[in-house]
Write a protein that holds these residues in place. Sequence first.
Motif, mmCIF file in Angstrom:
data_model
loop_
_atom_site.group_PDB
_atom_site.id
_atom_site.type_symbol
_atom_site.label_atom_id
_atom_site.label_comp_id
_atom_site.label_asym_id
_atom_site.label_seq_id
_atom_site.Cartn_x
_atom_site.Cartn_y
_atom_site.Cartn_z
ATOM 1 N N GLY A 34 -4.315 -11.658 -1.258
ATOM 2 C CA GLY A 34 -4.590 -10.232 -1.160
ATOM 3 C C GLY A 34 -4.496 -9.793 0.282
ATOM 4 O O GLY A 34 -5.011 -10.454 1.181
ATOM 5 N N GLU A 35 -3.840 -8.680 0.507
ATOM 6 C CA GLU A 35 -3.656 -8.168 1.863
ATOM 7 C C GLU A 35 -4.670 -7.075 2.207
ATOM 8 O O GLU A 35 -4.735 -6.638 3.334
ATOM 9 C CB GLU A 35 -2.237 -7.601 2.030
ATOM 10 N N GLY A 36 -5.429 -6.608 1.230
ATOM 11 C CA GLY A 36 -6.372 -5.518 1.458
ATOM 12 C C GLY A 36 -5.772 -4.189 1.046
ATOM 13 O O GLY A 36 -4.552 -4.053 0.908
ATOM 14 N N LYS A 37 -6.630 -3.212 0.824
ATOM 15 C CA LYS A 37 -6.206 -1.866 0.399
ATOM 16 C C LYS A 37 -5.336 -1.910 -0.859
ATOM 17 O O LYS A 37 -4.328 -1.214 -0.963
ATOM 18 C CB LYS A 37 -5.447 -1.139 1.512
ATOM 19 N N ASN A 38 -5.705 -2.768 -1.809
ATOM 20 C CA ASN A 38 -5.020 -2.906 -3.097
ATOM 21 C C ASN A 38 -3.562 -3.345 -2.966
ATOM 22 O O ASN A 38 -2.728 -3.007 -3.789
ATOM 23 C CB ASN A 38 -5.127 -1.602 -3.898
ATOM 24 N N LEU A 39 -3.274 -4.090 -1.927
ATOM 25 C CA LEU A 39 -1.944 -4.675 -1.727
ATOM 26 C C LEU A 39 -2.046 -6.188 -1.870
ATOM 27 O O LEU A 39 -3.011 -6.806 -1.401
ATOM 28 C CB LEU A 39 -1.386 -4.327 -0.345
#
Length: 138
Positions: A34-39
Motif C-alpha cells: 500500500g502506498e497510502g491515500k488509497n493507492l
Amino acid sequence: MPKPKRHLQATAEETSTPPNSLKEGEVLAQVIKGEGKNLYVVELPESKKLLVELPSRFRSTIWMKRGSVVLVNTMAFEDRENKLGGEIINIVRDEKIWRKQSYWPPTFIRKTAYPNDSGDEESTVGKIPPSEGSGSED
C-alpha cells in the motif's frame, strides 16, 4: 457517520462471486504494498508492476493485505496523463471459488504461512518424545 449496513452488505456480496469472463482491459493482480491515500502497488501475472487506486465504495468496507488478489481495470485511467495504471474493480475474497475460473493465472500460487524449511530434519509432529534412558534399566 458510518456507511449504512445495507451498503456494506451489498459491497461484500458483490465481491464474493467472480465474473464468468473478464472484459477487455481487466486483469487479475496481486497486491504488493500500500502506498497510502488509497493507492496500491500491484503485480500483474507477467511480473509488471502498476500503481492502482481503490475506489470509494471499497474504502473502509473491505480490507486488503499484501498478497491479496484484486481485479484491476487497466483502461480506467487511459485517457489521463498520470502515474495511475488502473483502478481496482473487485477484491477477491473467496479465493477458492475464483481459482476455478478459466482466467485465473497459474502464476498466483498460494503461499503457506509456514513454508517448509530445508527438509533436512525429520518432522516430530505426532510422535512420542524419546525417553531419557535409551537402554533397559536393571
